[in-house]
Design a protein around this motif. Sequence first.
Motif, PDB file in Angstrom:
ATOM      1  N   UNK A  92       0.866  -1.183   0.000  1.00  0.00           N
ATOM      2  CA  UNK A  92       0.000   0.000   0.000  1.00  0.00           C
ATOM      3  C   UNK A  92       0.898   1.227   0.000  1.00  0.00           C
ATOM      4  N   UNK A  93       0.796   2.024  -1.040  1.00  0.00           N
ATOM      5  CA  UNK A  93       1.610   3.238  -1.165  1.00  0.00           C
ATOM      6  C   UNK A  93       0.723   4.446  -0.893  1.00  0.00           C
ATOM      7  N   UNK A  94       1.102   5.230   0.097  1.00  0.00           N
ATOM      8  CA  UNK A  94       0.340   6.404   0.491  1.00  0.00           C
ATOM      9  C   UNK A  94       1.259   7.626   0.429  1.00  0.00           C
ATOM     10  N   UNK A  95       0.839   8.724  -0.207  1.00  0.00           N
ATOM     11  CA  UNK A  95       1.669   9.922  -0.201  1.00  0.00           C
ATOM     12  C   UNK A  95       1.644  10.578   1.188  1.00  0.00           C
ATOM     13  N   UNK A  96       2.802  10.991   1.646  1.00  0.00           N
ATOM     14  CA  UNK A  96       2.922  11.613   2.960  1.00  0.00           C
ATOM     15  C   UNK A  96       3.612  12.965   2.810  1.00  0.00           C
TER      16      UNK A  96
ATOM     17  N   UNK B 104       2.479  -2.800   4.606  1.00  0.00           N
ATOM     18  CA  UNK B 104       1.793  -4.065   4.334  1.00  0.00           C
ATOM     19  C   UNK B 104       0.317  -3.878   4.668  1.00  0.00           C
ATOM     20  N   UNK B 105      -0.553  -4.821   4.293  1.00  0.00           N
ATOM     21  CA  UNK B 105      -1.977  -4.672   4.578  1.00  0.00           C
ATOM     22  C   UNK B 105      -2.298  -4.518   6.067  1.00  0.00           C
TER      23      UNK B 105
ATOM     24  N   UNK C 175      -2.847   1.609  10.899  1.00  0.00           N
ATOM     25  CA  UNK C 175      -2.626   3.054  10.898  1.00  0.00           C
ATOM     26  C   UNK C 175      -3.912   3.822  10.563  1.00  0.00           C
ATOM     27  N   UNK C 176      -4.960   3.093  10.178  1.00  0.00           N
ATOM     28  CA  UNK C 176      -6.217   3.746   9.846  1.00  0.00           C
ATOM     29  C   UNK C 176      -6.213   4.396   8.470  1.00  0.00           C
ATOM     30  N   UNK C 177      -5.249   4.015   7.640  1.00  0.00           N
ATOM     31  CA  UNK C 177      -5.143   4.628   6.320  1.00  0.00           C
ATOM     32  C   UNK C 177      -6.181   4.079   5.349  1.00  0.00           C
ATOM     33  N   UNK C 178      -6.790   2.937   5.722  1.00  0.00           N
ATOM     34  CA  UNK C 178      -7.808   2.363   4.844  1.00  0.00           C
ATOM     35  C   UNK C 178      -9.180   3.009   5.061  1.00  0.00           C
TER      36      UNK C 178
END
Length: 105
Positions: free
Chosen positions: A66-70, A92-93, A99-102
Amino acid sequence: MRAPGQRCDQRPEGHARDEGVPVRRLTRDEEVTDVECYDCARQGRTASAVAVCMRCGAGVCVDHAHETPVEVRRAANPGQSEMPDPARHITCPVCYHAEGLDHGR
């Protein structure tokens, strides 16, 4: 914890590695060429890892990464404190969800 006088490479009696799991150290001429995805391995599949989870260190394949821009910020200095381009945050999933990013997905 090591017993007094026990070397770092000595395992205590009954250690998990004594349960029939072969252990072999690499020689100087050998190199590790492939890391497998941890989540795929848990599902009984094999896939090469393309990244490492920045939170837990597990290898992740393209399907599990999972790639998230920070937003990147510098310490408070005169001038710009936020950098113009975001950094990549690869997880990872499990860590992505933790982290609550989903967002509840």
